[in-house]
Design a protein around this motif. Structure first.
Motif, mmCIF file in Angstrom:
data_model
loop_
_atom_site.group_PDB
_atom_site.id
_atom_site.type_symbol
_atom_site.label_atom_id
_atom_site.label_comp_id
_atom_site.label_asym_id
_atom_site.label_seq_id
_atom_site.Cartn_x
_atom_site.Cartn_y
_atom_site.Cartn_z
ATOM 1 N N GLU A 75 0.865 -1.189 0.000
ATOM 2 C CA GLU A 75 0.000 0.000 0.000
ATOM 3 C C GLU A 75 0.898 1.233 0.000
ATOM 4 O OE1 GLU A 75 -2.639 -0.014 3.277
ATOM 5 O OE2 GLU A 75 -3.787 -1.759 2.587
ATOM 6 N N PRO A 76 0.584 2.285 -0.659
ATOM 7 C CA PRO A 76 -0.555 2.409 -1.583
ATOM 8 C C PRO A 76 -0.236 1.710 -2.915
ATOM 9 C CG PRO A 76 0.725 4.416 -1.598
ATOM 10 C CD PRO A 76 1.362 3.561 -0.571
ATOM 11 N N GLY B 28 2.358 5.692 -7.070
ATOM 12 C CA GLY B 28 2.648 6.623 -5.997
ATOM 13 C C GLY B 28 3.987 7.255 -6.204
ATOM 14 N N HIS C 130 3.310 10.456 3.954
ATOM 15 C CA HIS C 130 2.844 9.271 3.225
ATOM 16 C C HIS C 130 3.062 8.037 4.096
ATOM 17 C CE1 HIS C 130 2.381 11.227 -0.771
ATOM 18 N NE2 HIS C 130 3.349 12.038 -0.303
#
Length: 853
Positions: free
Chosen positions: A647-648, A652, A677
């Motif tokens: 993730e994410p 990204g 983040h």
């Protein structure tokens, strides 16, 4: 008219002359005169003029026989026309006169002519027979005896027929002439010496008669005087001793020989009958016979040189005279040897079995060799086949010793089939053989020997207690108790977890030395190697010990083999996250404890704490922000880690290195990305099934000056107030562990070199099967690969790999002896992974993520 008067006048004159001569003309001619000889001038003697004989046809008148004369018409002469033979015309009459009549015409007149044929000596004396046979008895006819002979006759007359007689010279006979009358002489044969028929059986003389003619003619008669025999001589053999040779294989009926006897007498006195007598030995009567008529000696029975070599006997020759007389001779029959007997080989003594440690020269058997034949046929040559390890030695004539020529080895040959062969010197040679069975008794001269000096056994960890790991087998070629082998674990052991990289990072202390007997056991009879407890790769990687095999001989002998038990890793440990660089060791210990707890639970490990990192605004793409550090207690593929950004998802601003764990910017950062983040990173190994752990990373975006003040861009720390204070202590601890890891790797490398040398120079005779294919398993950033190569040992370390592991092994465990284990005791596949040849497996575990400096 005048002519007629003259003719009449001539006739009258002729008649007057004829009358004055008595009216007859006489001529004389010798016999055998040639044809054409002129006997007389007949025409002239008859008073005819020349030419008148033909005109008046003067001719002879035939008187019934051939006169052998004729009148020539031209000359009127009387000629001889053919042969005149006085003896044919007149015989013995004298004189021989032929009366001829001569006729003339105009006028016809007849005249008488007398022709006398005179004798010449043209006939030789002739005897009544050309040969005269006389028979005179020997000895009984006395000297002076007379034997009248017939005289010869001569066709001539007069002195030509006067005969005289002569006899050819002889010491036994002479000639005497007796007058039978005044004209004839009678010859008589007179015996002057007694006759001997055996000396001269026939006397041949010549009686010659000679006449009185000039030259004298002779006639002969042969006198054949046969001497009549009396039985005054005994039969005589032409030899007093007959020597005959006959081979012993002569068949019945063979002609042995023939004796020859003669009797000087004749007739019944010379008829001989033969008979054999006086046989030595008496058995000769059964094998020899003599033909009574011919004297031929025949074989009537079989000969055997080995029983009788010479037969002596006599032969009598008897005539049929009165009284009968006899003669004798000796016969020697020599039987010649034929190679009809093969040699005989007899064993007089045999000492078996022979101990395999018997000295060279040991007598094994005594033999007797003989041949009933003689000479070259009886000379025997002996030898042994095969030529080793035994030989023959002659002790004396016909006796031999079978001796040991070479050292014996029962394990190589446990029993010998020896053949003693004999051959005589005959042509063709005869052979005989005698087989001997020579068993070799065992002595305990061989120690048990393993198939390999070093056994390499591979066993997976977490095996069940009691699982069979391998099967060892030692061969003892001796027999019975000398070859009965028992097995035991002799020495060896391992230091538990002494070289584990996991222990180095977890801070666990060594488990101490443990003997091999606490891990494994070997069955004393079958040699099966059993595990006494489950094995743990993380606790024990290599277990080396010796297995001893001892036989039951006296004294017992033993052999050793080294067993290297390599525990193969299973994927039973999940990856464990390591503290970031500069953190305290206690943090690493906490991560290790968490990994162990997760392993026990059988699930994934998740870090409860969040890792923090800073990144500057405007950082370019590819700048490293942080590095996720993890370790797996397993090895090989099971410890080969890969990192994934969970993730994410999507595109990204950050990315994670697949095998390095480095978190870097995927693009240039700007204000639109936000101030913070949160990244969820999964660490996964390559085991089956794969195990994983997760890490949470919080990245804060700050100004470049603030990021520089916070430390290195790639640094990461715990969200704790004392993080900066513990950075120095964490660096020192990392250096200590780095030194420990380097020492451990060096030790393993040195051990690998030693084991490699031992496997290379180990004796090959102990290997029962060739090495199998070598398998190389290597970890790399780009994936996994493998290849096979015989006896290949390589080291492969991939750049940038989280952990590089190398395993090189060659499955080469010898198969157990046939029938060594029943089917119901076969190890389970999961428990017995395999074995490799000694020291051919090297396993390195090199943590590539150690911090530098």
């Amino acid at each position: 008219m005048g002519e007629r008067c003259r003719a009449a006048l001539r006739v009258l004159v002729l008649q007057a002359a004829w009358a004055l001569a008595g009216g007859q003309v006489r001529y004389s001619v010798p016999e055998e005169a040639e044809a054409g000889t002129v006997v007389g001038r007949l025409a002239q003697d008859l008073g005819l003029e020349a030419g008148e004989a033909e005109a008046r046809r003067l001719r002879l008148v035939a008187q019934g026989r051939r006169a052998s004369v004729e009148v020539s018409g031209a000359s009127g002469a009387l000629l001889v026309s053919s042969r005149l033979d006085r003896e044919e015309l007149c015989g013995k009459s004298a004189p021989c006169a032929l009366r001829l009549e001569v006729l003339v015409e105009r006028p016809l007149r007849v005249f008488h002519v007398e022709l006398e044929v005179t004798d010449i000596n043209d006939n030789a004396p002739i005897f009544p027979a050309a040969r005269k046979n006389l028979s005179i008895a020997e000895f009984t006819t006395l000297p002076g005896s007379r034997f009248p002979l017939e005289g010869a006759s001569d066709a001539d007359i007069g002195s030509n027929a006067q005969l005289s007689y002569t006899l050819s010279p002889s010491e036994y006979f002479s000639l005497d002439l007796q007058k039978s009358n005044e004209r004839n002489l009678v010859p008589e044969l007179v015996l002057t010496k007694s006759l001997d028929r055996e000396t001269i059986p026939v006397h041949r003389l010549v009686l010659t008669a000679s006449d009185g003619g000039r030259p004298s003619l002779t006639g002969t008669m042969e006198l054949v005087i046969l001497v009549v025999d009396v039985n005054d001589n005994a039969p005589q053999f032409n030899q007093s001793v007959y020597k005959v040779q006959l081979p012993e294989n002569a068949t019945v009926g063979t002609l042995v020989g023939r004796v020859n006897a003669t009797d000087a007498d004749e007739g019944i006195n010379s008829e001989i009958t033969f008979a054999a007598t006086s046989f030595v030995p008496p058995s000769g009567r059964d094998v020899i016979s003599v033909n009574p008529e011919t004297g031929e000696i025949h074989l009537t029975g079989a000969l055997d040189f080995e029983e009788v070599s010479i037969f002596d006997f006599r032969i009598e020759a008897r005539d049929h005279g009165t009284p009968p007389l006899s003669g004798h001779c000796s016969v020697e029959l020599q039987v010649l040897d034929v190679n009809d007997n093969a040699p005989e080989v007899r064993v007089t003594s045999l000492s078996v079995p022979v101990s395999e440690d018997a000295a060279v020269g040991t007598v094994v058997a005594l033999l007797s060799v003989s041949d009933r034949d003689s000479g070259a046929n009886g000379r025997v040559r002996c030898w042994v086949w095969p030529a080793s390890p035994f030989g023959l030695e002659a002790t004396f004539a016909g006796s031999y010793s079978l001796v040991l020529r070479e050292a014996l080895d029962r394990e190589r040959v446990s029993e010998y089939e020896v053949e003693v062969r004999a051959e005589d010197g005959g042509a063709p040679a005869l052979r005989a053989s005698r087989g001997l069975r020579v068993p070799v008794s065992d002595v305990n001269d061989n120690a048990p020997a393993f198939a390999q000096a070093v056994y390499t056994v591979l066993a997976r960890e977490n095996n069940a207690a009691g699982a069979e790991l391998a099967r060892l087998w030692a061969r003892d070629p001796d027999e019975a108790g000398n070859g009965r082998v028992s097995y035991s674990v002799w020495e060896g052991g391992a230091a538990a977890a002494s070289s584990s990289s996991w222990s180095s990072w977890s801070g666990a202390a060594g488990g101490g030395w443990r003997p091999a007997s606490s891990y494994v056991s070997v069955d004393a009879e079958s040699g099966r190697l059993w595990a006494l407890q489950p094995l743990d790769y993380e606790e024990l990687q290599v277990l080396q010990f010796e297995v001893r095999a001892v036989d039951a001989g006296e004294p017992p002998l033993c052999g050793n083999a080294t067993v290297q038990l390599f525990v193969l890793d299973e994927n039973d440990n999940a990856p464990a996250l390591l503290p970031p660089a500069g953190s305290a060791p206690e943090a690493g210990g906490a991560a290790a404890e968490a990994a162990r707890a997760a392993q026990a639970a059988g699930g994934s490990v998740s870090a409860s704490d969040t890792l923090w990192a800073w990144a500057a605004w405007g950082a370019p793409a590819g700048q490293v922000v942080a590095k996720i550090r993890a370790v797996d207690a397993d090895s090989g593929y099971n410890a080969w880690l890969r990192y994934e950004l969970w993730e994410p998802r999507g595109k990204g601003p950050f990315r994670v290195g697949l095998y390095s764990g480095e978190v870097s910017t995927a693009r240039a950062l700007d204000e639109a990305d936000g101030p913070r983040h949160r990244l969820l990173i999964v660490v996964r190994d390559h085991g089956e099934p794969a195990r994983s752990a997760t890490a949470t990373l919080s990245v804060s975006l700050v100004e470049a000056a603030l990021a520089a003040a916070a430390g290195s861009p790639s640094s990461s720390s715990r969200a704790a107030p004392g993080a900066d204070a513990g950075a120095g202590a964490a660096g020192a601890a990392t250096n200590v562990w780095l030194v420990v890891a380097i020492c451990a790797v060096s030790s393993l490398f040195l051990l690998a070199v030693v084991l490699y040398g031992a496997s290379r120079w180990a004796p090959r005779a102990a290997v029962l099967s060739g090495p199998g294919p070598t398998t190389l398993v290597c970890a790399s950033e780009v994936g996994s690969w493998s290849y096979s190569q015989r006896h290949s040992r390589s080291l492969c370390v991939a750049d940038g790999a989280a952990k590089s592991d190398l395993m090189v092994f060659s499955p080469n465990f010898p198969p157990p002896p046939p029938g060594a284990a029943p089917k119901d005791t076969q190890p389970e596949p999961s428990a017995l992974l395999g074995t490799v040849s000694g020291a051919s497996l090297v396993h390195f575990s090199v943590p590539s993520h150690l911090p530098s400096g």
